[in-house]
Design a protein around this motif. Sequence first.
Motif, mmCIF file in Angstrom:
data_model
loop_
_atom_site.group_PDB
_atom_site.id
_atom_site.type_symbol
_atom_site.label_atom_id
_atom_site.label_comp_id
_atom_site.label_asym_id
_atom_site.label_seq_id
_atom_site.Cartn_x
_atom_site.Cartn_y
_atom_site.Cartn_z
ATOM 1 N N LEU A 1 44.158 41.646 33.487
ATOM 2 C CA LEU A 1 43.003 42.018 32.348
ATOM 3 C C LEU A 1 41.975 42.767 32.059
ATOM 4 N N GLY A 2 42.184 43.676 33.518
ATOM 5 C CA GLY A 2 41.461 44.842 33.613
ATOM 6 C C GLY A 2 42.404 45.748 32.228
ATOM 7 N N GLU A 3 43.761 45.834 32.561
ATOM 8 C CA GLU A 3 44.774 47.088 31.539
ATOM 9 C C GLU A 3 44.472 46.183 30.292
ATOM 10 N N LEU A 4 44.126 45.014 29.944
ATOM 11 C CA LEU A 4 44.166 44.744 28.406
ATOM 12 C C LEU A 4 42.733 45.440 27.643
ATOM 13 N N VAL A 5 41.925 44.937 28.977
ATOM 14 C CA VAL A 5 40.812 45.175 28.478
ATOM 15 C C VAL A 5 40.707 47.075 27.502
ATOM 16 N N THR B 1 35.325 48.915 33.192
ATOM 17 C CA THR B 1 35.211 47.371 33.657
ATOM 18 C C THR B 1 34.831 48.143 35.294
ATOM 19 N N TYR B 2 34.573 46.806 35.204
ATOM 20 C CA TYR B 2 34.593 46.368 37.089
ATOM 21 C C TYR B 2 35.458 45.335 37.695
ATOM 22 N N TYR B 3 35.468 45.094 39.145
ATOM 23 C CA TYR B 3 36.380 44.764 39.619
ATOM 24 C C TYR B 3 35.657 43.785 40.648
ATOM 25 N N VAL B 4 35.458 42.870 40.966
ATOM 26 C CA VAL B 4 35.126 41.935 42.328
ATOM 27 C C VAL B 4 36.103 41.092 42.981
ATOM 28 N N THR B 5 36.352 41.893 43.950
ATOM 29 C CA THR B 5 37.666 40.731 44.870
ATOM 30 C C THR B 5 37.269 40.720 46.182
ATOM 31 N N ASP B 6 38.544 40.067 46.535
ATOM 32 C CA ASP B 6 38.085 40.055 48.310
ATOM 33 C C ASP B 6 39.610 40.626 48.988
ATOM 34 N N THR B 7 40.526 40.863 48.107
ATOM 35 C CA THR B 7 41.440 41.934 49.279
ATOM 36 C C THR B 7 41.334 42.904 49.099
ATOM 37 N N SER B 8 41.655 43.410 50.639
ATOM 38 C CA SER B 8 42.161 44.687 51.477
ATOM 39 C C SER B 8 42.077 45.534 50.474
ATOM 40 N N THR C 1 42.678 51.058 37.527
ATOM 41 C CA THR C 1 42.069 50.809 35.765
ATOM 42 C C THR C 1 41.295 50.148 36.045
ATOM 43 N N PHE C 2 39.809 50.233 37.330
ATOM 44 C CA PHE C 2 38.684 50.051 37.422
ATOM 45 C C PHE C 2 37.973 51.944 37.513
ATOM 46 N N GLN C 3 36.326 51.341 37.097
ATOM 47 C CA GLN C 3 35.753 52.697 36.908
ATOM 48 C C GLN C 3 35.375 52.437 38.899
ATOM 49 N N ARG C 4 35.674 51.120 38.762
ATOM 50 C CA ARG C 4 34.519 51.074 41.712
ATOM 51 C C ARG C 4 35.122 49.330 40.827
ATOM 52 N N ILE C 5 35.845 49.178 42.103
ATOM 53 C CA ILE C 5 35.632 48.105 42.998
ATOM 54 C C ILE C 5 34.897 47.866 43.787
ATOM 55 N N TYR C 6 34.170 46.180 43.945
ATOM 56 C CA TYR C 6 32.818 46.179 44.585
ATOM 57 C C TYR C 6 33.964 44.912 45.326
ATOM 58 N N TYR C 7 33.348 44.309 45.888
ATOM 59 C CA TYR C 7 33.606 42.763 47.512
ATOM 60 C C TYR C 7 32.512 42.241 47.029
ATOM 61 N N ARG C 8 32.979 40.748 47.135
ATOM 62 C CA ARG C 8 31.782 39.653 47.749
ATOM 63 C C ARG C 8 30.855 39.649 48.493
ATOM 64 N N ARG C 9 30.835 40.159 49.573
ATOM 65 C CA ARG C 9 29.717 40.258 50.462
ATOM 66 C C ARG C 9 29.115 41.889 50.347
ATOM 67 N N ASN D 1 44.041 47.885 51.448
ATOM 68 C CA ASN D 1 45.705 48.270 51.810
ATOM 69 C C ASN D 1 46.597 46.895 50.440
ATOM 70 N N ASP D 2 45.785 46.196 50.144
ATOM 71 C CA ASP D 2 46.960 45.427 49.774
ATOM 72 C C ASP D 2 46.725 45.949 48.107
ATOM 73 N N LEU D 3 45.931 46.435 47.716
ATOM 74 C CA LEU D 3 45.395 46.619 46.125
ATOM 75 C C LEU D 3 46.435 48.089 45.750
ATOM 76 N N LYS D 4 46.620 47.654 44.577
ATOM 77 C CA LYS D 4 47.928 48.212 43.995
ATOM 78 C C LYS D 4 47.111 49.371 43.617
ATOM 79 N N ASP D 5 47.758 50.490 43.769
ATOM 80 C CA ASP D 5 47.550 52.149 42.535
ATOM 81 C C ASP D 5 46.650 51.932 41.733
ATOM 82 N N SER D 6 47.803 51.380 40.438
ATOM 83 C CA SER D 6 47.283 50.926 38.996
ATOM 84 C C SER D 6 45.907 50.297 39.075
ATOM 85 N N THR D 7 45.656 49.489 40.093
ATOM 86 C CA THR D 7 44.195 47.958 39.641
ATOM 87 C C THR D 7 43.350 49.820 40.204
#
Length: 920
Positions: A231-235, A244-251, A262-270, A253-259
């Motif tokens: 969805l971030g890529e399609l935006v 674009t910002y992404y909130v995730t619980d994915t560690s 794609t986003f200005q910032r990536i945040y975690y739920r906590r 190490n598991d986030l792809k470089d493309s991800t």
Amino acid sequence: MKTKKPQSSSYFSIGQLRLDHWNELKNECSFLARGKPDSKLAKQHKARIEELLDHLKTVERYYTFPGSGKVEKLRHMLTRDEHTALAHNVAVTTRQLVGDAYRSHPLSALEEESEYGGVQEIRELGNGTAKNYFEVLFVEDMTPIDETALHEKLQDLRDPNEQFVYDVLVQHSFQDALIALIFNHNIQAVVIRYAPPFLSENISPLIKPYIQNVLNIDLEERSEADLGPLLGELVKQFRPELDTYYVTDTSLNDLKDSTLQTFQRIYYRREDLQELHLGIIRGIRERYATPFFSALKEYSQKPTGVFHAMPISRGNSVFKSRWIKDFGDFYGRNMFLAETSSTTGGLDSLLQPTGSLKKAQEMASAAYGSQHTYFVTNGTSTANKIVLQALVEPEDLVLIDRDCHKSHHYGMVLAGSYPVYLDSYPIEKYSMYGAVPLASIKEKLQLLKAAGQLHKVKMLLLTNCSFDGLVYNVERVMEEILAIKPDMIFLWDEAWFAYAGFTYVFKQRTGMYTAKKLYNKYRTEKYHLSYAEHVKKLGKGEDPKMPDPDKVRIRVYSTQSTHKTLSSFRQGSMIHIWDEDFRKKSENTFLEAYMTHTSTSPNYQMLASLDVGRRQVQFEGYEMVEKSIEMAMVLRAKVNDDPQLNKYFDVLTIKDFIPDQYRQSGLGEYYDKEKGWNRMEEAWEMDEFMLDPTKITLFIGRTGVDGDTFKNKYLMDQFNIQINKTSRNTVLLMTNIGTTRGSVAYLTNALLTIARQLDEEFESLNNREMEIAQGKIWSMTEDVPPLPDFSHFHDSFRALPGVPGGNLREAYFLAYDEENFDYISLPDCKKAVDEGQELVASSFVIPYPPGFPVLVPGQVVSPEIIDFMLALDVKEIHGFRADLGLRIFTKTILNRKIKTIEINANGKKETKKAIEVAEA
């Protein structure tokens, strides 16, 4: 009363449908409030109101104001028979919506309560300045309770002194998020929280015609974990200007470089919601910045002593004057306070920027999707010359549209390159040219390849879009040309297309978007495998139809007149570059050419306007371009539907401009009186040529008035309506981001008035006068002169034997000696050509508008060119004076040239022979 059934085909855009429904709802509620509640008529009004509320709820779910919650409140009022309150609420809401009051006025003054409790924040700063309002799209399948909590938490985090204020729009699925992006132009940031489901729970048939791009996306089989990054890529594909910002619980190490990219910032739920809020505000503030304009404003307020050039600086020579003070009063003091030749104090130098100007150009580059962007202060005419001089050398071959702007032809003279002219297909009925078919371009390339000259071909130069609105399929052109010549440089003259990058449908046919798309495509493993399979299937001696990924180089340049279609002072233009070899091959020569053509005293107000214009398109470009298209469509429909207007006028359609073989989709018109609106997305994606709907060509043949007379006598003299271009039987009208509904209404009224005047004039004619009038109409509608193709260069000015290019530079400078040419009147030229004499032009002959040459130096004058010039109704023809005639090279100089060529050729033969003997 018959119930009106809304049809999507009745509206070009969702915005039209939405406003029309709110206005109709207002009228229906007003009728209901004034009538007897138990009458039969009241029941009919109530039924229609129910129907309108049903439809509006399906649309308002994608907007924060009024929003679907407001629609439900109105439904409750209707159920409780609170007709007066209902009418008042609908009237207030409609007024706020139509006037955009909800975006700029204090909501407390409108007594509008927030759906989430309390009166919404006053949208003014303490000094009375309106805050900048925007909306943030949150994508998460959350409960209503969680949604309310989100609004309350973000409300608590807001600083009342902050310049930017936003509302939150929550969408619960992948599809709904994309629909909101297409419908809602207030969205400036997107927050994707976790993994939204793909499918929407309910998409109304009412909105389906407007969301085909979304419905065509099929990602049901992708895992939910992938949907957030996708969805971030399609935006970025649909609305690249958004943060674009992404909130995730994915560690991590598991986030792809493309991800991550794609986003200005990536945040975690906590993490605290405050960090997300501050990130959103910071992103808006960064895009809002105008480095050069801000520096110029700051400079203007500094107390200075002026001991450099420009007495006008600070206004000292103006406001102290007894004779030109009115000049200062007209423009105001800020214009003069900001006038300087200083390149210090933060103002920077255009020729070697290191500060605010460099930053402004970098921000423009990001906005327009280029690798590099340069500001130009003498229009796109100069931008074109800069690019040509930077990239082509003397004796390089350039495939060039003969109908392109005159600046390209003069650029050829300066560069000393050899033009290989390409002919557009003619549209003879309307006395204009179309565009160059791809097959014609490839044919010229194959001809040059067969002659062993393909290595000399440096550039393909085409106008996209043309004055009349013809747009190339840029991706198809580049792919098929790169298959033949993988290092071809493309120059797309997008002088009239600067706005195209800010709406998805148009953006696909721009140079910068296509360059990046192809660059990424050719680097993928998938394409390498496809190419390998393609090569295996080729017959013996058969050339590949796909570009070789190991050889292809993406080198694309676009020149744009910001001042023509976006917000900039006159002559403000930009050069956009997407050239993977720029630094290695072209940067030095480009900067030299830029220095050559750029003033050392550039206009700072113009540069500031380019900076501010960039800010505008990043925040408002999507909305304003969509509305300019809508205004053009409204005008089309009005002319087609009104019997008084279509009696004399026709809006030319796609099929009028583009022959069937170039319209693979089969789309022939945007609007049909019986069927309504046709969707254009498929045609813009696949057809070889498309018609820019903001260019509205009005056929006026049935008036019996030629285009130039219609422009001056009727539009200008009577109504002060300005237009750019006419032909014998058409006038070109354009909408842009400054076009308002009021201006379209004024133009429509003017055309109605002209139609009534024509009625009165025809009714007053006697029989003989009517015969004369009908003769003029026949001449304008049936007796149209043929349009000439490019003839050929005279043998003495051919670039190379057997190669369709010409030595334009030599012919141009040969005419500096007046003994080398004679003036011959058009009638005498016609007589001479008819008798078989060969006449050769010694100058450019350029009718303006549209501004492309019908003759260039060294070109042989054909009978068709003479006939065309005799039929021209344009008063301004550069390089031609009717009292003197055409400038024609003398036979003496042509014979001398041919003899010189023969001597040089013999000399080369002798030299070659001597070398061969020596080597032996």
